[in-house]
Structure formats: C-alpha cells, structure tokens
Design a protein around this motif. Structure first.
Motif, mmCIF file in Angstrom:
data_model
loop_
_atom_site.group_PDB
_atom_site.id
_atom_site.type_symbol
_atom_site.label_atom_id
_atom_site.label_comp_id
_atom_site.label_asym_id
_atom_site.label_seq_id
_atom_site.Cartn_x
_atom_site.Cartn_y
_atom_site.Cartn_z
ATOM 1 N N GLY A 135 46.149 17.263 147.715
ATOM 2 C CA GLY A 135 46.041 18.459 148.542
ATOM 3 C C GLY A 135 44.592 18.908 148.697
ATOM 4 O O GLY A 135 44.174 19.335 149.781
ATOM 5 N N THR A 136 43.847 18.801 147.606
ATOM 6 C CA THR A 136 42.447 19.215 147.665
ATOM 7 C C THR A 136 41.654 18.287 148.574
ATOM 8 O O THR A 136 40.821 18.738 149.373
ATOM 9 N N SER A 174 57.090 9.477 148.863
ATOM 10 C CA SER A 174 55.688 9.093 148.715
ATOM 11 C C SER A 174 54.853 10.221 148.134
ATOM 12 O O SER A 174 55.261 11.380 148.133
ATOM 13 N N ASP A 175 53.665 9.856 147.702
ATOM 14 C CA ASP A 175 52.605 10.815 147.410
ATOM 15 C C ASP A 175 51.793 11.012 148.693
ATOM 16 O O ASP A 175 51.595 10.060 149.441
ATOM 17 N N GLY A 176 51.287 12.209 148.892
ATOM 18 C CA GLY A 176 50.421 12.440 150.044
ATOM 19 C C GLY A 176 50.036 13.893 150.126
ATOM 20 O O GLY A 176 50.592 14.744 149.420
ATOM 21 N N GLY A 177 49.073 14.166 150.979
ATOM 22 C CA GLY A 177 48.643 15.545 151.181
ATOM 23 C C GLY A 177 48.169 15.728 152.614
ATOM 24 O O GLY A 177 47.616 14.797 153.214
ATOM 25 N N ALA A 178 48.431 16.920 153.173
ATOM 26 C CA ALA A 178 47.994 17.226 154.531
ATOM 27 C C ALA A 178 47.546 18.673 154.594
ATOM 28 O O ALA A 178 48.066 19.517 153.855
ATOM 29 N N GLY A 188 49.675 21.272 152.031
ATOM 30 C CA GLY A 188 50.888 20.801 151.354
ATOM 31 C C GLY A 188 50.616 19.436 150.759
ATOM 32 O O GLY A 188 49.947 18.602 151.387
ATOM 33 N N ALA A 189 51.093 19.203 149.556
ATOM 34 C CA ALA A 189 50.884 17.904 148.910
ATOM 35 C C ALA A 189 51.947 17.721 147.845
ATOM 36 O O ALA A 189 52.463 18.689 147.284
ATOM 37 N N MET A 196 44.053 14.712 156.032
ATOM 38 C CA MET A 196 45.121 14.160 155.199
ATOM 39 C C MET A 196 44.535 13.326 154.073
ATOM 40 O O MET A 196 43.449 12.775 154.194
ATOM 41 N N HIS A 197 45.265 13.256 152.982
ATOM 42 C CA HIS A 197 45.039 12.226 151.970
ATOM 43 C C HIS A 197 46.057 11.138 152.268
ATOM 44 O O HIS A 197 47.237 11.458 152.459
ATOM 45 N N PRO A 198 45.653 9.876 152.333
ATOM 46 C CA PRO A 198 46.606 8.827 152.701
ATOM 47 C C PRO A 198 47.864 8.860 151.829
ATOM 48 O O PRO A 198 47.810 9.164 150.640
ATOM 49 N N TRP A 199 48.998 8.557 152.475
ATOM 50 C CA TRP A 199 50.280 8.466 151.760
ATOM 51 C C TRP A 199 50.316 7.170 150.927
ATOM 52 O O TRP A 199 49.652 6.193 151.260
ATOM 53 N N GLY A 200 51.049 7.212 149.836
ATOM 54 C CA GLY A 200 51.165 6.024 148.999
ATOM 55 C C GLY A 200 51.891 6.370 147.721
ATOM 56 O O GLY A 200 52.643 7.346 147.655
#
Ligand SMILES: [Zn+2]
Lengths: 396, 152
Positions: free
Chosen positions: A26-27, A211-215, A110-111, A12-16
């Motif tokens: 996403g990358t 939020s912004d985020g990616g998984a 997904g992001a 994951m990219h941390p949510w924020g």
C-alpha cells in the motif's frame, strides 16, 4: 450532476504472491500515486484506507496504518470496509469529502497480503455469522456460488464452457501486456479445458486466484487540479455503492437462501443491474457512451453476467457479444483491458481501486500496449460479500 | 451406543423421514417468509412489522442451479482429513410457495450428472459429518436435496 472530482495520480504495487506485508504494498502504491500526481504527501488533507479482509470481515486497519507508514502529517483519516467493494467505498468517501469541501486533496489506498487457497471464515463457533454458517453447514466456498451462477447461465442463456474459456483467453491476452498483473502469459482454451474442475462447471482457470497487491489514487477538487496545473484531468463522475432492495431474489454470497418474494413483489432491476444503473444515473451517461469497462470477473461466467448487468447487451446475449469480439481489445466496448481479475487475482481492498487506476491510464491514453483507442468514458463494476457492490464512472 | 445426533444448527429443520421439513418464519403482517429464520423482526422495509411465526417450508421445489465441491472446503466444515476427499453436490432450490431459493447439499450419491435446472427435488434428513468416536462422538444432522423419483 453531483460534480466531478479530479484523479491527479494513480499508482499500484504489482500483484503477485510476494510474501510481504500489506503495508509495504500500500505504501509503495501510495508513493507511486503521489509521484504521479506531483503532490507532496504533506499537502494531502485526508487519507482514506480500505481495510484488509480476514475471514470475510475487516482485518487490519488501513487508513491510519498508511498515514503512519508515510509519516504522520496530521491528515484527516478514515478507514472503510465493504468486502470486495471496500476500495470503491474508499473512493466514494474521498469524493464526498472533496465535494463537500472538507478536503482539497485526498489519498485513497487499498492493499492486502492474501492468505493461500479458499477464502475462509473467521475461527471459533460463530452461529450468528452468515459467512461462518455457509462454510459450517454447507461447505459452500466462494467458487460454489460462482459454479451456481455459471450453471444457471448455461441453462437459461445457453452459455457454453467454450464461452467461459473464451473470457479467460481474452483476459489473459490483455494481462500479458500489463506490468502490474500477476499472470502475464497467454492462456489457450485447451489449457482452460485441461485445468481441474473446482466447482462444476467451472475449472481452476475459470476462477480468479487470491493475490497480494496494492493500489492508490490521489483525488482532488477540480479547482485544486486547475491550480495544480492539471487542466484536463481524468474525472470521477459517479461512485455507486448502493445496497440491494428487498426482496433480493438472486442468491448472494454468503447467504444460504434468498429473500422471499412471497410478501413483496420484486420491483425494478436486480442487485447487480441496480449498482450500474445508479452509476449511470449519477454520471448522466448511458452504456452507449462507454469506451471501456473494468468488471469483476471473479469467474469467467461472472464477466459475462456483468455485460448484461451493465447494459452492454440485452439479457442472455453476453456470450454472443463476447463471440462477436465486441468486448475484446479493438472491439466496440473492450472489457477488462487490464487483464481483469483473471490476470490479477483478487487483492480485495485494492481491487476496486486498481480498476479505477486502469480507467485513469486508459482515459489519459497512457495504457501502452493495452491502450483502448480514443477512450473517453469508462466504468467499473464490482460485487462482494454481504450485499456490497460498486460502480465508478470516470471521464476525460 | 452410537454417536449423538445433533442438528448442525438448532431450529432450522425438524421431523424424521417423510415428515422432515426445513423451518422458517413468516411475518403475520406481510407474509414474507424467512430462511434462515428471522425471529427478531420482519426485514421487509415496507412492513410495519408483524409477529414472526415458525412455519415448515415446502418439502419440494425445483432446481434453480447446482454445482459440486471437488475440493475439501476449509474449516469449520467438518470432514475426516484422514480419508480421501469425496465430492458432493450443492443444489439451490426454488420453493414456489415461499418464492425463495434455498441452498443445500445433494444427498449422498447425487452427482451433477443426475441434476438439471428446473428438475423437481425434495428435502430429506441427512448427516453432514461426524466428530469423535463411535461412543462419545457427534453426528451432525442437516438437510439434503434429492431428485424426486429416486428410490430411497
Ligand atoms: Zn412483514
């Protein structure tokens, strides 16, 4: 049984609210999942992306965008859109490709970079768009529907504002332990009660933010996992993405009215229950066997609704289950050990994937301070616009 | 001159005063009712497909649930951004004969404290919002729900 697919990697990219492009989130999540899996991107046979959401509809194309960002390597590519269930449909697509033998290893990503404030519909004069119409004709935002569901529960089941606040307090406490959560501090019932009413009876702290985020997940066939040295990986055993059945008698986003039951008597479970039932049936397990659940708490009251729809308790008894501590860490069936949407905010195409990331870490026993002891079976549940919903069962 | 009164959506309601009704369609083969109206085909998957005829919906129903809008909704909702926001209620109403739930705004002055699940409400014509000036502008008409027993 349809067959298992292995979860080789989760990232994951941390949510924020980072103010950057969804491609970056996403990358980053994809690279983390590939590293976790120990798989070289060039060995991935297929990439499935969950498209971003803009005005209720698909925004940016995901699959090819991430394939290009990671470096074109000739993989099969797919992009899917199913509103809040987009991430689960991406997982379902990857799973179908693996089980059918079309691909051995699939990257699911997904992001999103969410706009500020209420989700709003697409611009222009769109009289043929139900999502546009509900804003135009009624000013009915997403919290409008959450408020209706919450009030309905209060009237029919006796849920109280204190029960709703208790959900937030529980999830915030878990989110405080999660490095990927956006909100990482405890919230008191007093703070919930002091927050502004948005859609009576719900307050700001009852409703999830955007939020912004990616998984991302790296999925593979069980055979590939064995060859790869993953002898006992987390397995995805079911992915339910069923539609409602006619007549759908529960008012659903973005509709202005329900189907009519005047011509056809409703049979079987209502939509949300049917999503879970399909997952249980496909997995060959029941709610008694669950170690944990990650549910879509778009509002605090909706988390309670999911307890009943997942069969964690009988209809009307969700608040009691909560009050008894059964869904808290250490309880019989912890719900939203990740902190839930209450702690993340919604990054639409990433959220259902993030739910499965959490199951993966919990089932591996690597969830750190929020670990559910001895977790063996987990379920996710999610619902979104236009009759979309999902439920994923993972086992170890 | 006054603003031109125009329905916010064409053919969703008709009539004035006590004769005001929401308009749906009903399938001649299976009796399913549709609101918003379906004019193309019946959506019942077990229906071979009948003719869809326009029908007025019951003017009264019972509150399925309700909420309010404490913040200004985003566009395309029409509101005067020069004026402070005035919250309004949203009421989901169960119509017994049609066996469906229809969402609508509460009439001006109806507050959440005036409402309860199961309470009887009635439909009445209302104005959603106004565009432009008094001479050439538009008053967008809509439907409102109001508890029965409340004086007009
Ligand atoms: Zn029909």
């Amino acid at each position: 049984m349809t067959g298992d697919v292995a979860v080789l990697g989760a990232g994951m990219h941390p949510w924020g609210k980072w103010g950057r492009s969804f491609v970056e989130y996403g990358t980053a999540a994809a690279r983390a999942a590939l590293a976790d899996a120990g798989v070289d991107w060039r060995d991935v046979g297929s990439v499935v992306g969950a498209d971003t959401v803009r005005g209720g509809y698909p925004g940016y194309v995901a699959g090819a965008t991430f394939a290009k960002a990671l470096g074109w390597q000739g993989a099969r590519v797919t992009s899917v859109y199913a509103a809040c269930a987009s991430g689960a449909q991406a997982i379902g697509t990857a799973r179908a490709q693996i089980l059918s033998g079309l691909a051995d290893v699939v990257l699911v990503v997904g992001a999103d970079a969410a706009p500020k404030g209420f989700f709003r519909p697409a611009g222009g004069d769109r009289q043929d768009d139900p999502d546009w119409l509900r804003f135009r004709v009624l000013g009915a935002t997403n919290p409008t529907y959450f408020g209706l569901y919450a009030r309905r529960r209060m009237a029919t089941h006796g849920d109280t504002l204190a029960d709703f606040a208790r959900v937030k307090v529980k999830n915030a406490a878990s989110g405080a332990l999660n490095p990927n959560a956006r909100y990482r501090k405890a919230v008191s019932a007093e703070e919930v009660a002091a927050s502004a009413v948005v859609a009576d009876p719900l307050r700001l702290l009852d409703i999830c933010a955007t939020s912004d985020g990616g998984a991302a997940l790296v999925l593979s066939s069980m055979e590939f996992a064995r060859r790869h040295g993953a002898a006992d990986p987390v397995r995805i055993r079911a992915v339910s993405t069923v539609t409602p059945t006619y007549p759908n008698t529960v008012l659903d986003l973005p509709d202005i009215a329900t189907d009519s039951a005047a011509g056809v008597r409703p049979e079987g479970p209502a939509f949300r229950s049917s999503i879970a039932l399909a997952a249980y049936e496909e997995a060959g397990i029941g709610p008694d066997e669950l170690s944990l659940a990650e549910v879509y708490d778009l509002s605090t009251a909706l988390e309670l609704q999911w307890y009943e729809d997942l069969g964690l308790c009988a209809e009307g008894e969700a608040a009691k289950l909560l009050r008894d501590g059964a869904t808290a860490p250490g309880g019989r069936i912890p719900v939203n050990a990740s902190g839930g949407l209450a702690s993340f905010g919604e990054a639409v195409p990433a959220q259902a994937i993030a739910q499965v990331c959490e199951l993966t870490w919990q089932l591996r026993g690597t969830a750190g301070a929020r670990q559910v002891a001895g977790a063996r079976v987990g379920i996710t549940a999610n619902q979104g616009l236009f009759g979309h919903g999902s439920s994923v069962v993972a086992v170890r | 001159m006054a603003r031109t009164r125009t329905p916010v959506v064409a053919d969703w309601f008709t009539g004035e005063g006590a004769d005001f009704r929401l308009l749906g369609t009903r399938c001649s083969a299976c009796s399913s009712v549709f609101f918003p109206r379906e004019d193309g085909w019946c959506r019942n998957p077990g229906c071979a497909g009948g003719d869809l005829a326009e029908v007025p919906l019951s003017p009264r129903g019972r509150v399925w649930s309700y909420t309010d809008a404490r913040y200004r909704p985003p566009e395309p909702y029409v509101s005067d951004r020069e004026l402070p926001w005035q919250p309004y209620t949203l009421i989901a109403v169960e119509l017994a004969a049609e066996r469906l739930v229809v969402l609508g705004q509460g009439a001006p002055g109806v507050r959440v404290d005036d409402l309860a699940v199961g309470m009887e409400v009635e439909v009445l014509p209302g104005v959603l919002g106004e565009d432009g000036d008094e001479e050439t502008g538009t008053a967008w008409t809509t439907w409102h729900w109001r508890p029965t027993g409340v004086a007009a």
